[in-house]
Scaffold this active site. Sequence first.
Site, PDB file in Angstrom:
ATOM      1  N   SER A  55      38.480  37.224  35.646  1.00 52.33           N
ATOM      2  CA  SER A  55      37.093  37.432  36.070  1.00 52.33           C
ATOM      3  C   SER A  55      36.468  38.613  35.337  1.00 52.33           C
ATOM      4  O   SER A  55      35.277  38.589  35.022  1.00 52.33           O
ATOM      5  CB  SER A  55      37.024  37.678  37.578  1.00 52.33           C
ATOM      6  OG  SER A  55      37.438  36.541  38.288  1.00 52.33           O
TER       7      SER A  55
ATOM      8  N   LEU B  60      37.825  41.015  41.928  1.00 50.97           N
ATOM      9  CA  LEU B  60      37.922  40.374  40.617  1.00 50.97           C
ATOM     10  C   LEU B  60      39.326  40.546  40.049  1.00 50.97           C
ATOM     11  O   LEU B  60      39.943  41.592  40.199  1.00 50.97           O
ATOM     12  CB  LEU B  60      36.906  40.979  39.638  1.00 50.97           C
ATOM     13  CG  LEU B  60      35.433  40.872  40.022  1.00 50.97           C
ATOM     14  CD1 LEU B  60      34.564  41.420  38.901  1.00 50.97           C
ATOM     15  CD2 LEU B  60      35.034  39.454  40.345  1.00 50.97           C
ATOM     16  N   ASP B  61      39.813  39.489  39.397  1.00 54.16           N
ATOM     17  CA  ASP B  61      41.095  39.576  38.701  1.00 54.16           C
ATOM     18  C   ASP B  61      40.819  39.775  37.211  1.00 54.16           C
ATOM     19  O   ASP B  61      39.671  39.878  36.789  1.00 54.16           O
ATOM     20  CB  ASP B  61      41.947  38.335  38.964  1.00 54.16           C
ATOM     21  CG  ASP B  61      41.279  37.038  38.541  1.00 54.16           C
ATOM     22  OD1 ASP B  61      40.290  37.072  37.770  1.00 54.16           O
ATOM     23  OD2 ASP B  61      41.745  35.969  38.970  1.00 54.16           O
ATOM     24  N   SER B  62      41.873  39.824  36.419  1.00 51.06           N
ATOM     25  CA  SER B  62      41.703  40.111  34.989  1.00 51.06           C
ATOM     26  C   SER B  62      40.866  39.042  34.284  1.00 51.06           C
ATOM     27  O   SER B  62      40.051  39.357  33.416  1.00 51.06           O
ATOM     28  CB  SER B  62      43.056  40.293  34.304  1.00 51.06           C
ATOM     29  OG  SER B  62      43.853  39.139  34.470  1.00 51.06           O
TER      30      SER B  62
END
Length: 85
Positions: A44, A40-42
Amino acid sequence: MHAPNVPVIDELAAILEQIAPGSTTAPLNPSSSFTEDLGLDSLSLVQLALAIEERLGVRIPDADLATLRTVGDAVAYVERRLASS
């Protein structure tokens, strides 16, 4: 709202599958890192917080979101908030 008979980790798995399809191909492990293990990125992570609020009725302020690094962290946080409401 959260159904009391459904474990929070199962609710979290359903949310993750919606916001990041394929991120939970294996059962979630409490030690799984949102960024390293689930990818997950920021953005997400923000979507995760919003989905938890919508599905479980638990608001996660930005300051608290930064402390939730693993699935176990998130489950414990949500369970504490549900118990105190």
